[in-house]
Design a protein around this motif. Structure first.
Motif, PDB file in Angstrom:
ATOM      1  N   ASP A  16       0.991  -0.823   0.029  1.00  0.00           N
ATOM      2  CA  ASP A  16       0.082   0.104  -0.271  1.00  0.00           C
ATOM      3  C   ASP A  16       1.297   0.951  -0.167  1.00  0.00           C
ATOM      4  OD1 ASP A  16      -2.672  -1.916  -0.199  1.00  0.00           O
ATOM      5  OD2 ASP A  16      -2.443  -0.789   2.298  1.00  0.00           O
ATOM      6  N   ILE A  17       1.983   0.760   0.693  1.00  0.00           N
ATOM      7  CA  ILE A  17       3.019   2.518   0.841  1.00  0.00           C
ATOM      8  C   ILE A  17       3.876   2.819  -0.414  1.00  0.00           C
ATOM      9  CG2 ILE A  17       4.565   2.671   1.393  1.00  0.00           C
ATOM     10  CD1 ILE A  17       4.412   2.457   4.978  1.00  0.00           C
ATOM     11  N   ILE A  18       3.790   1.834  -0.908  1.00  0.00           N
ATOM     12  CA  ILE A  18       4.531   1.761  -2.651  1.00  0.00           C
ATOM     13  C   ILE A  18       3.960   2.275  -3.386  1.00  0.00           C
ATOM     14  CG2 ILE A  18       5.263  -0.026  -4.247  1.00  0.00           C
ATOM     15  CD1 ILE A  18       6.832  -1.339  -2.058  1.00  0.00           C
ATOM     16  N   ALA A  19       2.685   1.660  -3.196  1.00  0.00           N
ATOM     17  CA  ALA A  19       1.227   2.340  -4.055  1.00  0.00           C
ATOM     18  C   ALA A  19       0.810   3.514  -3.958  1.00  0.00           C
ATOM     19  CB  ALA A  19       0.114   1.752  -4.316  1.00  0.00           C
ATOM     20  N   ALA A  20       1.005   4.276  -2.563  1.00  0.00           N
ATOM     21  CA  ALA A  20       1.134   5.283  -2.485  1.00  0.00           C
ATOM     22  C   ALA A  20       2.137   6.077  -3.114  1.00  0.00           C
ATOM     23  CB  ALA A  20       0.574   5.797  -1.343  1.00  0.00           C
ATOM     24  N   VAL A  21       3.037   5.608  -3.109  1.00  0.00           N
ATOM     25  CA  VAL A  21       4.332   6.414  -3.562  1.00  0.00           C
ATOM     26  C   VAL A  21       5.050   6.772  -4.670  1.00  0.00           C
ATOM     27  CG1 VAL A  21       7.294   5.957  -3.059  1.00  0.00           C
ATOM     28  CG2 VAL A  21       5.726   5.720  -1.215  1.00  0.00           C
ATOM     29  N   PHE A  22       4.524   5.716  -5.650  1.00  0.00           N
ATOM     30  CA  PHE A  22       3.859   5.299  -6.638  1.00  0.00           C
ATOM     31  C   PHE A  22       3.280   6.864  -7.285  1.00  0.00           C
ATOM     32  CE2 PHE A  22       6.669   0.780  -7.730  1.00  0.00           C
ATOM     33  CZ  PHE A  22       7.771   1.653  -7.334  1.00  0.00           C
ATOM     34  N   MET A  23       2.323   6.225  -6.886  1.00  0.00           N
ATOM     35  CA  MET A  23       1.189   6.920  -7.260  1.00  0.00           C
ATOM     36  C   MET A  23       1.523   9.265  -6.963  1.00  0.00           C
ATOM     37  SD  MET A  23      -2.317   5.840  -6.403  1.00  0.00           S
ATOM     38  CE  MET A  23      -2.508   5.037  -5.482  1.00  0.00           C
ATOM     39  N   ALA A  24       2.127   8.706  -5.706  1.00  0.00           N
ATOM     40  CA  ALA A  24       2.686  10.413  -5.802  1.00  0.00           C
ATOM     41  C   ALA A  24       3.893  10.968  -6.758  1.00  0.00           C
ATOM     42  CB  ALA A  24       3.359  10.871  -4.408  1.00  0.00           C
ATOM     43  N   PHE A  25       4.800  10.187  -7.037  1.00  0.00           N
ATOM     44  CA  PHE A  25       5.676   9.854  -7.562  1.00  0.00           C
ATOM     45  C   PHE A  25       4.710   9.983 -10.166  1.00  0.00           C
ATOM     46  CE2 PHE A  25       8.258   9.078 -11.246  1.00  0.00           C
ATOM     47  CZ  PHE A  25       9.329   9.020 -11.061  1.00  0.00           C
ATOM     48  N   MET A  26       4.009  10.183  -9.395  1.00  0.00           N
ATOM     49  CA  MET A  26       3.381  10.003 -11.267  1.00  0.00           C
ATOM     50  C   MET A  26       2.983  11.567 -11.192  1.00  0.00           C
ATOM     51  SD  MET A  26       4.145   7.074 -13.213  1.00  0.00           S
ATOM     52  CE  MET A  26       2.667   7.605 -13.923  1.00  0.00           C
ATOM     53  N   GLU A  27       2.035  11.323  -9.895  1.00  0.00           N
ATOM     54  CA  GLU A  27       1.306  13.050 -10.419  1.00  0.00           C
ATOM     55  C   GLU A  27       2.428  14.191  -9.726  1.00  0.00           C
ATOM     56  OE1 GLU A  27      -1.106  14.992  -6.990  1.00  0.00           O
ATOM     57  OE2 GLU A  27      -1.541  13.454  -7.087  1.00  0.00           O
ATOM     58  N   GLU A  28       3.626  14.246  -9.434  1.00  0.00           N
ATOM     59  CA  GLU A  28       4.673  15.123  -9.198  1.00  0.00           C
ATOM     60  C   GLU A  28       5.604  15.180 -10.963  1.00  0.00           C
ATOM     61  OE1 GLU A  28       6.767  18.506  -7.965  1.00  0.00           O
ATOM     62  OE2 GLU A  28       4.643  16.937  -6.759  1.00  0.00           O
ATOM     63  N   HIS A  29       5.737  13.627 -11.329  1.00  0.00           N
ATOM     64  CA  HIS A  29       7.183  13.658 -12.014  1.00  0.00           C
ATOM     65  C   HIS A  29       6.365  13.152 -13.718  1.00  0.00           C
ATOM     66  CE1 HIS A  29      10.057  15.778  -9.446  1.00  0.00           C
ATOM     67  NE2 HIS A  29       9.274  14.144  -8.795  1.00  0.00           N
ATOM     68  N   GLU A  30       5.052  12.744 -13.615  1.00  0.00           N
ATOM     69  CA  GLU A  30       4.530  11.761 -14.782  1.00  0.00           C
ATOM     70  C   GLU A  30       5.614  12.241 -16.217  1.00  0.00           C
ATOM     71  OE1 GLU A  30       0.897   9.800 -16.989  1.00  0.00           O
ATOM     72  OE2 GLU A  30       0.610  12.004 -15.227  1.00  0.00           O
ATOM     73  N   ASN A  31       5.555  13.875 -15.986  1.00  0.00           N
ATOM     74  CA  ASN A  31       6.620  14.410 -17.275  1.00  0.00           C
ATOM     75  C   ASN A  31       7.337  15.026 -17.208  1.00  0.00           C
ATOM     76  OD1 ASN A  31       3.043  14.283 -18.886  1.00  0.00           O
ATOM     77  ND2 ASN A  31       2.977  16.204 -17.716  1.00  0.00           N
ATOM     78  N   GLY A  32       8.532  14.113 -16.303  1.00  0.00           N
ATOM     79  CA  GLY A  32       9.644  14.671 -15.942  1.00  0.00           C
ATOM     80  C   GLY A  32      10.872  14.149 -17.385  1.00  0.00           C
ATOM     81  N   LEU A 107       1.306   0.086 -10.581  1.00  0.00           N
ATOM     82  CA  LEU A 107      -0.335   0.177  -9.798  1.00  0.00           C
ATOM     83  C   LEU A 107      -1.503  -0.777 -11.025  1.00  0.00           C
ATOM     84  CD1 LEU A 107       0.604   4.078  -9.885  1.00  0.00           C
ATOM     85  CD2 LEU A 107       0.580   2.218  -8.478  1.00  0.00           C
ATOM     86  N   ALA A 108      -1.101  -0.976 -12.059  1.00  0.00           N
ATOM     87  CA  ALA A 108      -2.430  -1.472 -12.670  1.00  0.00           C
ATOM     88  C   ALA A 108      -2.371  -2.872 -11.671  1.00  0.00           C
ATOM     89  CB  ALA A 108      -1.925  -1.802 -13.525  1.00  0.00           C
ATOM     90  N   SER A 109      -1.237  -3.682 -11.865  1.00  0.00           N
ATOM     91  CA  SER A 109      -1.182  -4.808 -10.882  1.00  0.00           C
ATOM     92  C   SER A 109      -1.755  -4.785  -9.257  1.00  0.00           C
ATOM     93  CB  SER A 109      -0.034  -5.917 -10.305  1.00  0.00           C
ATOM     94  OG  SER A 109       0.401  -5.132  -9.818  1.00  0.00           O
ATOM     95  N   VAL A 110      -2.412  -3.782  -8.622  1.00  0.00           N
ATOM     96  CA  VAL A 110      -2.149  -3.924  -7.316  1.00  0.00           C
ATOM     97  C   VAL A 110      -3.409  -2.795  -7.171  1.00  0.00           C
ATOM     98  CG1 VAL A 110      -0.063  -3.864  -6.514  1.00  0.00           C
ATOM     99  CG2 VAL A 110      -0.646  -1.830  -7.178  1.00  0.00           C
TER     100      VAL A 110
END
Length: 111
Positions: A16-32, A107-110
């Motif tokens: 759950d923490i990993i998924a939350a961290v990944f979602m935050a990363f995508m929100e912040e850096h999706e267009n990195g 994310l698609a798997s969890v």
């Protein structure tokens, strides 16, 4: 490339923490990757320094080593107002694409 063993050790194997961290990363850096390319093209070294510094820390916590090494090089040159090496920029852009794919797959798997 994300090293999930390292990432899981940092996150106490909590999916759950990993998924939350990944979602935050995508929100912040999706267009990195696009942002790095744009800042490089604009020769905006101060903003590129900030972006490289931010990504370096996050990707290190993901167990990513190669892009982190290149981001350190980008950070070092742009800190001094100098142009980073084009091959470092291209490597990071390419690696961010791989990482983004890994995150989307995870994310698609969890979810």
């Amino acid at each position: 490339m994300i090293d999930f063993d390292v990432l899981r050790s940092y996150m106490d194997n909590d999916e759950d923490i990993i998924a939350a961290v990944f979602m935050a990363f995508m929100e912040e850096h999706e267009n990195g990757a696009e942002k790095i390319q744009s800042l490089y093209d604009e020769q905006n070294w101060s903003e590129l320094f900030i972006t490289a510094h931010s990504l370096k820390g996050i990707l290190a916590s993901f167990g990513e080593a190669k892009a982190v090494e290149r981001l350190e090089a980008i950070e070092g040159t742009t800190r001094n107002g100098e142009a980073p090496q084009a091959d470092d920029i291209q490597f990071v852009i390419q690696e961010l694409g791989v990482i983004k794919g890994q995150i989307n797959e995870y994310l698609a798997s969890v979810i």
